[in-house]
Design a protein around this motif. Structure first.
Motif, PDB file in Angstrom:
ATOM      1  N   PHE A 123       0.849  -1.191   0.000  1.00  0.00           N
ATOM      2  CA  PHE A 123       0.000   0.000   0.000  1.00  0.00           C
ATOM      3  C   PHE A 123       0.883   1.238   0.000  1.00  0.00           C
ATOM      4  CE2 PHE A 123      -2.677   3.021   2.615  1.00  0.00           C
ATOM      5  CZ  PHE A 123      -3.512   3.377   1.584  1.00  0.00           C
ATOM      6  N   SER A 124       1.158   1.774   1.142  1.00  0.00           N
ATOM      7  CA  SER A 124       1.992   2.972   1.242  1.00  0.00           C
ATOM      8  C   SER A 124       2.149   3.302   2.713  1.00  0.00           C
ATOM      9  CB  SER A 124       1.317   4.167   0.548  1.00  0.00           C
ATOM     10  OG  SER A 124       0.194   4.605   1.312  1.00  0.00           O
ATOM     11  N   THR A 125       2.824   4.422   2.974  1.00  0.00           N
ATOM     12  CA  THR A 125       2.749   5.034   4.291  1.00  0.00           C
ATOM     13  C   THR A 125       1.779   6.192   4.163  1.00  0.00           C
ATOM     14  OG1 THR A 125       5.021   4.419   4.833  1.00  0.00           O
ATOM     15  CG2 THR A 125       4.023   6.185   6.130  1.00  0.00           C
ATOM     16  N   GLY A 126       0.634   6.061   4.767  1.00  0.00           N
ATOM     17  CA  GLY A 126      -0.406   7.073   4.649  1.00  0.00           C
ATOM     18  C   GLY A 126      -1.701   6.554   5.232  1.00  0.00           C
ATOM     19  N   GLY A 127      -2.730   7.404   5.179  1.00  0.00           N
ATOM     20  CA  GLY A 127      -4.026   6.991   5.677  1.00  0.00           C
ATOM     21  C   GLY A 127      -4.096   6.853   7.181  1.00  0.00           C
ATOM     22  N   SER A 128      -3.087   7.374   7.890  1.00  0.00           N
ATOM     23  CA  SER A 128      -3.053   7.317   9.359  1.00  0.00           C
ATOM     24  C   SER A 128      -3.060   5.885   9.874  1.00  0.00           C
ATOM     25  CB  SER A 128      -4.260   8.074   9.953  1.00  0.00           C
ATOM     26  OG  SER A 128      -4.341   9.369   9.453  1.00  0.00           O
ATOM     27  N   THR A 129      -2.432   4.962   9.128  1.00  0.00           N
ATOM     28  CA  THR A 129      -2.565   3.542   9.449  1.00  0.00           C
ATOM     29  C   THR A 129      -1.252   2.860   9.828  1.00  0.00           C
ATOM     30  OG1 THR A 129      -2.276   2.931   7.123  1.00  0.00           O
ATOM     31  CG2 THR A 129      -4.524   3.319   7.876  1.00  0.00           C
ATOM     32  N   VAL A 478     -11.104   1.767  -9.882  1.00  0.00           N
ATOM     33  CA  VAL A 478     -11.698   1.699  -8.550  1.00  0.00           C
ATOM     34  C   VAL A 478     -12.769   2.766  -8.365  1.00  0.00           C
ATOM     35  CG1 VAL A 478     -11.255   1.872  -6.072  1.00  0.00           C
ATOM     36  CG2 VAL A 478      -9.683   0.593  -7.544  1.00  0.00           C
ATOM     37  N   PRO A 479     -12.463   4.073  -8.601  1.00  0.00           N
ATOM     38  CA  PRO A 479     -13.525   5.075  -8.476  1.00  0.00           C
ATOM     39  C   PRO A 479     -14.648   4.847  -9.480  1.00  0.00           C
ATOM     40  CG  PRO A 479     -11.380   6.100  -8.425  1.00  0.00           C
ATOM     41  CD  PRO A 479     -11.173   4.682  -8.862  1.00  0.00           C
ATOM     42  N   THR A 480     -14.335   4.317 -10.668  1.00  0.00           N
ATOM     43  CA  THR A 480     -15.362   4.065 -11.655  1.00  0.00           C
ATOM     44  C   THR A 480     -16.368   3.048 -11.132  1.00  0.00           C
ATOM     45  OG1 THR A 480     -13.854   4.542 -13.467  1.00  0.00           O
ATOM     46  CG2 THR A 480     -15.814   3.265 -13.995  1.00  0.00           C
ATOM     47  N   ILE A 481     -15.867   1.996 -10.504  1.00  0.00           N
ATOM     48  CA  ILE A 481     -16.736   0.963  -9.962  1.00  0.00           C
ATOM     49  C   ILE A 481     -17.516   1.477  -8.752  1.00  0.00           C
ATOM     50  CG2 ILE A 481     -16.763  -1.287  -8.810  1.00  0.00           C
ATOM     51  CD1 ILE A 481     -14.384  -2.081 -10.559  1.00  0.00           C
ATOM     52  N   LEU A 482     -16.820   2.160  -7.836  1.00  0.00           N
ATOM     53  CA  LEU A 482     -17.474   2.606  -6.619  1.00  0.00           C
ATOM     54  C   LEU A 482     -18.367   3.819  -6.832  1.00  0.00           C
ATOM     55  CD1 LEU A 482     -14.638   2.220  -3.971  1.00  0.00           C
ATOM     56  CD2 LEU A 482     -16.524   0.668  -4.460  1.00  0.00           C
ATOM     57  N   GLY A 483     -18.151   4.541  -7.913  1.00  0.00           N
ATOM     58  CA  GLY A 483     -18.999   5.687  -8.191  1.00  0.00           C
ATOM     59  C   GLY A 483     -18.599   6.949  -7.467  1.00  0.00           C
ATOM     60  N   ALA A 484     -17.528   6.908  -6.692  1.00  0.00           N
ATOM     61  CA  ALA A 484     -17.069   8.094  -5.972  1.00  0.00           C
ATOM     62  C   ALA A 484     -15.591   7.948  -5.659  1.00  0.00           C
ATOM     63  CB  ALA A 484     -17.864   8.279  -4.675  1.00  0.00           C
ATOM     64  N   ASP A 485     -14.927   9.070  -5.535  1.00  0.00           N
ATOM     65  CA  ASP A 485     -13.515   9.089  -5.182  1.00  0.00           C
ATOM     66  C   ASP A 485     -13.393   8.850  -3.676  1.00  0.00           C
ATOM     67  OD1 ASP A 485     -10.954  10.234  -4.273  1.00  0.00           O
ATOM     68  OD2 ASP A 485     -10.734  10.852  -6.361  1.00  0.00           O
ATOM     69  N   VAL A 486     -12.734   7.753  -3.292  1.00  0.00           N
ATOM     70  CA  VAL A 486     -12.685   7.375  -1.882  1.00  0.00           C
ATOM     71  C   VAL A 486     -11.891   8.366  -1.034  1.00  0.00           C
ATOM     72  CG1 VAL A 486     -13.002   4.932  -2.352  1.00  0.00           C
ATOM     73  CG2 VAL A 486     -10.688   5.859  -2.255  1.00  0.00           C
ATOM     74  N   GLY A 487     -11.090   9.221  -1.676  1.00  0.00           N
ATOM     75  CA  GLY A 487     -10.386  10.255  -0.927  1.00  0.00           C
ATOM     76  C   GLY A 487     -11.227  11.506  -0.758  1.00  0.00           C
ATOM     77  N   SER A 516      -4.518  15.497  -5.853  1.00  0.00           N
ATOM     78  CA  SER A 516      -4.382  14.161  -5.281  1.00  0.00           C
ATOM     79  C   SER A 516      -4.495  14.229  -3.765  1.00  0.00           C
ATOM     80  CB  SER A 516      -3.051  13.530  -5.713  1.00  0.00           C
ATOM     81  OG  SER A 516      -3.027  12.158  -5.403  1.00  0.00           O
ATOM     82  N   TRP A 517      -3.910  13.213  -3.103  1.00  0.00           N
ATOM     83  CA  TRP A 517      -3.972  13.111  -1.646  1.00  0.00           C
ATOM     84  C   TRP A 517      -3.300  14.305  -0.975  1.00  0.00           C
ATOM     85  CZ3 TRP A 517      -6.566   8.588  -0.480  1.00  0.00           C
ATOM     86  CH2 TRP A 517      -6.534   7.568  -1.442  1.00  0.00           C
ATOM     87  N   TRP A 518      -3.973  14.873  -0.020  1.00  0.00           N
ATOM     88  CA  TRP A 518      -3.442  15.939   0.843  1.00  0.00           C
ATOM     89  C   TRP A 518      -3.874  15.576   2.254  1.00  0.00           C
ATOM     90  CZ3 TRP A 518      -5.141  19.488   4.417  1.00  0.00           C
ATOM     91  CH2 TRP A 518      -4.361  20.619   4.658  1.00  0.00           C
ATOM     92  N   ARG A 519      -3.012  15.699   3.211  1.00  0.00           N
ATOM     93  CA  ARG A 519      -3.269  15.214   4.566  1.00  0.00           C
ATOM     94  C   ARG A 519      -4.724  15.433   5.011  1.00  0.00           C
ATOM     95  NH1 ARG A 519      -0.008  17.009  10.059  1.00  0.00           N
ATOM     96  NH2 ARG A 519      -0.634  15.239  11.342  1.00  0.00           N
ATOM     97  N   SER A 520      -5.398  14.371   5.326  1.00  0.00           N
ATOM     98  CA  SER A 520      -6.802  14.277   5.733  1.00  0.00           C
ATOM     99  C   SER A 520      -7.744  14.189   4.537  1.00  0.00           C
ATOM    100  CB  SER A 520      -7.244  15.422   6.655  1.00  0.00           C
ATOM    101  OG  SER A 520      -7.662  16.565   5.940  1.00  0.00           O
ATOM    102  N   LEU A 521      -7.182  14.264   3.306  1.00  0.00           N
ATOM    103  CA  LEU A 521      -7.984  14.080   2.088  1.00  0.00           C
ATOM    104  C   LEU A 521      -9.130  15.092   2.077  1.00  0.00           C
ATOM    105  CD1 LEU A 521      -7.999  10.178   2.270  1.00  0.00           C
ATOM    106  CD2 LEU A 521      -6.147  11.732   1.671  1.00  0.00           C
ATOM    107  N   PRO A 688      -5.204   0.172  18.810  1.00  0.00           N
ATOM    108  CA  PRO A 688      -4.898   1.508  18.281  1.00  0.00           C
ATOM    109  C   PRO A 688      -5.739   1.837  17.056  1.00  0.00           C
ATOM    110  CG  PRO A 688      -2.897   0.199  18.610  1.00  0.00           C
ATOM    111  CD  PRO A 688      -4.054  -0.739  18.725  1.00  0.00           C
ATOM    112  N   GLY A 689      -6.098   3.103  16.927  1.00  0.00           N
ATOM    113  CA  GLY A 689      -6.831   3.572  15.760  1.00  0.00           C
ATOM    114  C   GLY A 689      -6.034   4.627  15.012  1.00  0.00           C
ATOM    115  N   ALA A 690      -6.656   5.198  13.992  1.00  0.00           N
ATOM    116  CA  ALA A 690      -6.012   6.230  13.180  1.00  0.00           C
ATOM    117  C   ALA A 690      -5.758   7.482  14.009  1.00  0.00           C
ATOM    118  CB  ALA A 690      -6.887   6.556  11.977  1.00  0.00           C
ATOM    119  N   VAL A 691      -4.619   8.135  13.780  1.00  0.00           N
ATOM    120  CA  VAL A 691      -4.245   9.310  14.568  1.00  0.00           C
ATOM    121  C   VAL A 691      -3.798  10.479  13.696  1.00  0.00           C
ATOM    122  CG1 VAL A 691      -2.527  10.229  16.194  1.00  0.00           C
ATOM    123  CG2 VAL A 691      -3.638   8.038  16.661  1.00  0.00           C
TER     124      VAL A 691
END
Length: 723
Positions: A123-129, A478-487, A516-521, A688-691
């Motif tokens: 994946f990456s380092t991101g998403g508070s995960t 992915v956004p095409t299938i889900l119908g919305a940008d998850v970010g 694109s992605w910006w902290r907290s989307l 622990p959760g997202a921080v």
């Protein structure tokens, strides 16, 4: 020895055992197919899940030896697949590992895993995960490593495993002891237990403690650790010609003059870019300026065109949340809100050192996507990924900017052309003008009150450009299938599900520049709009801001946690609706990636400028692995959020994004920081959760709500200005 014999029969060789494999987005992929087939109802269910999910670690956990290495003095070296970009991840995972390894905290050294180690996060380092995603797999790996040591110690000491005890990396039995290093000597064929046995969390010595950062000394003493510090022997410097206009396409370049300039080794002309390799940074930059490039550019765009484009009703829409009926009639309240284009503006510009040899490429880079960077470089070179080794460095700020690393590809191409290492650094102007920006947004909120002064209906319509869509992380399908940008939809869901009729509608518009992605989307902009509007409805109903919100939150598990942070924030801050001594309070709350957060801010107006004096933050991150690091993240989110909410904005002028340097691009300064940031941590769950991003959500609306009480003005556009 009977225990040993029984244990031996159950053991499996490490090379034949996949001891832990996690699905993560694999499950999402299956669900996405169903979403495509059944359309909107299931789409909304999946989007709700994605919006609140805490993404599990997506790398391989087949082999503990990819993660842990034993060094001298019984130090355990942890090769982290997550990168350190200031969030304190290395410290938190060192605490988690030390407890399960049963070694002193100071005996765990954390380093970035290079791709050659095989320990790669898919994946990456991101998403508070980083902490929450590694919580289970890392502890299981550490426990497995510990048990592997015990198995070999039992063999060397000639005792059963049940006779062994472990303390501080030393295994003992019958008066004899072996350190982990001593146990490992001569062992070439490790085995692992069938299932790792985790310690009870109550016995942990390090998790939950405010231990000092493992990278503190290096940062204090200025050790070379960031991307800009990276060097290789016989290194040259590269520069790439970039356009100043939005949408410009490269046609051709005249390089004769540049090729003859001092220090120039080679001008590298490719179909998609022209670069210069020289003996110094300035010589490369000077030669770059001498290259005459022909660009095909569209008509000059202006800011008002972007604003008109980014208006609800344009583009394609998708209902992401729906309960009850749509609002109708003339008795509803309607308001509009906007947020501007935002730059990442991280202190360290992007940089990379690449060395492409005959059959091996080495890339030293500050990146959030180590695996993706490797794949992009290998694809451009036409090589197998195993022939490319990416060595991550510390990041001087990431915030989503370093999810995009095409400069690694360009540096590799230039290195291959000259046969030497090439270092390529973005100038500050390039970093600003060619950022992957936070998209501007527009929101329309509608609401109605019943006879009891409670919300009977609440609707959120909002438009955004790409966040996750077309990024390095998410393919367009992915956004095409889900119908919305998850970010873009982060924070867009209405958390007041006790409102009988509520819905949220997303509109997507293709922007002419990269976003694109910006902290907290989308969290910052969406929460600003929703929480500002809900606050206005509370004022219209003549009710206390916090009590009004509490009345609309359901009593499910998530709702109870949200209510608790709301109540606690009000109590800790002494929240009041009154204006006292020229100051007023504002309240806002949000939930991001399952982590609820509430802010109370205290503001005044000085010389027509908004001044924030105090911020009370209440966060429920679940189990706090390192409370001090979480508090630091909250403080950082408050300052970064204030900067975005009160100052920051990019504009389009004559077809170019501007400004391109600090100063004209206004940001919060030391003098703007609140005198006090009071952080209160709750624990509403046992893991622990997202921080890293949730505390960014409420800050904009909380400030705007305070200004509304102080001045009577409802500020509806970021950055918040009274004139």
């Amino acid at each position: 020895m009977a225990d040993n014999e029984s244990s031996e029969k159950k053991r499996k060789k490490l090379s034949r055992r996949k001891f832990l494999v996690r699905g993560g987005f694999g499950t999402l992929g299956v669900l996405a197919v169903g979403t495509y087939l059944f359309r909107n109802p299931i789409r909304r269910t999946i989007l709700k899940k994605v919006n609140s999910m805490d993404i599990e670690y997506l790398g391989s956990t087949d082999n503990p030896m990819l993660w842990f290495e034993l060094g001298k003095d019984n130090v355990v070296i942890l090769h982290s697949p997550k990168v350190e970009m200031g969030q304190g991840t290395f410290t938190g995972i060192a605490q988690m590992a030390a407890d399960e390894l049963d070694v002193p905290f100071e005996n765990v050294k954390v380093v970035h895993a290079t791709t050659d180690t095989g320990n790669i996060d898919q994946f990456s380092t991101g998403g508070s995960t980083s902490i929450s995603g590694l919580w289970q797999p890392l502890r299981e790996l550490a426990a497995t490593f510990r048990e592997m040591m015990k198995i070999e110690a039992a063999n060397k000491l000639g005792v059963s495993i049940s006779q062994l005890s472990v303390k501080d990396g030393v295994v003992s039995a019958n008066g004899e002891s072996l350190t982990y290093v001593e146990i490992s000597e001569g062992v070439t064929d490790w085995t692992i237990p069938k299932k790792p046995i985790l310690k009870d969390i109550s016995s942990y010595r390090f998790v939950g403690k405010p231990l000092p950062r493992v990278d503190l000394a290096d940062k204090v003493y200025g050790a070379p650790m960031f991307g800009l510090d990276a060097e290789m022997p016989n290194m040259l410097y590269g520069a790439v010609v970039r356009p100043s206009k939005i949408g410009a396409k490269f046609i051709s370049a005249t390089t004769d003059k540049a090729e003859k300039m001092p220090g120039v080794v080679k001008v590298v002309s490719e179909d998609d870019f022209v670069g210069v390799v020289a003996e110094s940074y300035m010589e490369a930059e000077n030669a770059k300026q001498a290259i005459e490039v022909v660009w095909e550019t569209p008509d000059n765009l202006q800011q008002d065109e972007i604003v008109a484009m980014m208006t609800v009703g344009n583009g394609t829409s998708s209902i992401i949340q729906k309960q009850g009926a749509a609002l109708e009639g003339d008795d509803k309240v309607q308001m509009e809100f906007r947020s501007p284009i935002g730059a990442h503006a991280q202190i360290e510009p992007n940089g990379v050192v690449a060395y492409v040899e005959a059959s091996k490429a080495t890339i030293m880079i500050s990146t959030q996507v180590v695996g993706i960077t490797r794949k992009e470089v290998s694809s451009r070179l036409g090589w197998d990924v195993e022939e490319v080794n990416v060595i991550p460095t510390y990041l001087g700020g990431g915030f989503g900017r370093r999810l995009h690393t095409p400069h690694a590809v360009q540096a590799a191409v230039m290195s291959k052309a000259v046969g030497k290492p090439v270092k390529y650094i973005f100038s500050r102007e390039e970093e600003f003008q060619h950022d992957m920006f936070r998209p501007p947004t527009h929101h329309i909120l509608k609401g109605s009150l019943n006879e009891k002064g409670l919300l009977s209906g609440l609707e959120h319509h909002f438009v955004s450009g790409d966040v996750g869509n077309n990024s390095a992380l998410l393919p367009n399908v992915v956004p095409t299938i889900l119908g919305a940008d998850v970010g873009a939809i982060r924070g867009a869901f209405i958390q007041y599900t006790g409102v009988p009729n509520h819905r949220s509608v997303y509109w997507h518009v293709d922007l002419p520049f990269a976003t694109s992605w910006w902290r907290s989307l989308g969290l910052l902009a969406n929460t600003f709009a929703i929480e500002s509007f809900v606050d206005e409805m509370a004022l219209k109903a003549g009710k206390d801001a916090i009590e009004f919100r509490l009345a609309h939150v359901n009593d499910d598990e998530a709702g109870k946690r949200l209510k608790e942070v709301m109540r606690t924030a009000g109590e800790k801050a002494g929240y009041s609706e009154e204006v006292k001594n020229g100051r007023a309070m504002g309240f806002a709350a949000s939930v991001d990636a399952g982590t609820p957060c509430a802010h109370v801010v205290e503001v005044s107006v000085e010389d027509n400028n908004i001044r924030v004096h105090k911020v009370t933050v209440v966060l429920d991150p679940g189990l706090a692995v390192n409370p001090d690091q979480i508090r630091a993240q909250c403080e950082g989110c408050v300052i970064m959020g204030m900067s975005a909410v009160l100052f920051e904005q990019m504009k389009v002028v004559d077809g170019s994004l501007t400004p391109t340097i600090y100063g004209p691009y206004e940001m919060a300064l030391m003098k703007h920081a609140p005198r006090e940031i009071d952080v209160v941590l709750l624990q509403g769950k046992d893991t622990p959760g997202a921080v890293g991003e949730p505390p960014l959500g409420p800050i904009g609306a909380a400030i705007a709500n305070a200004v509304r009480r102080l001045t009577g003005k409802r500020l509806q556009s970021m950055p918040l200005k009274l004139t």
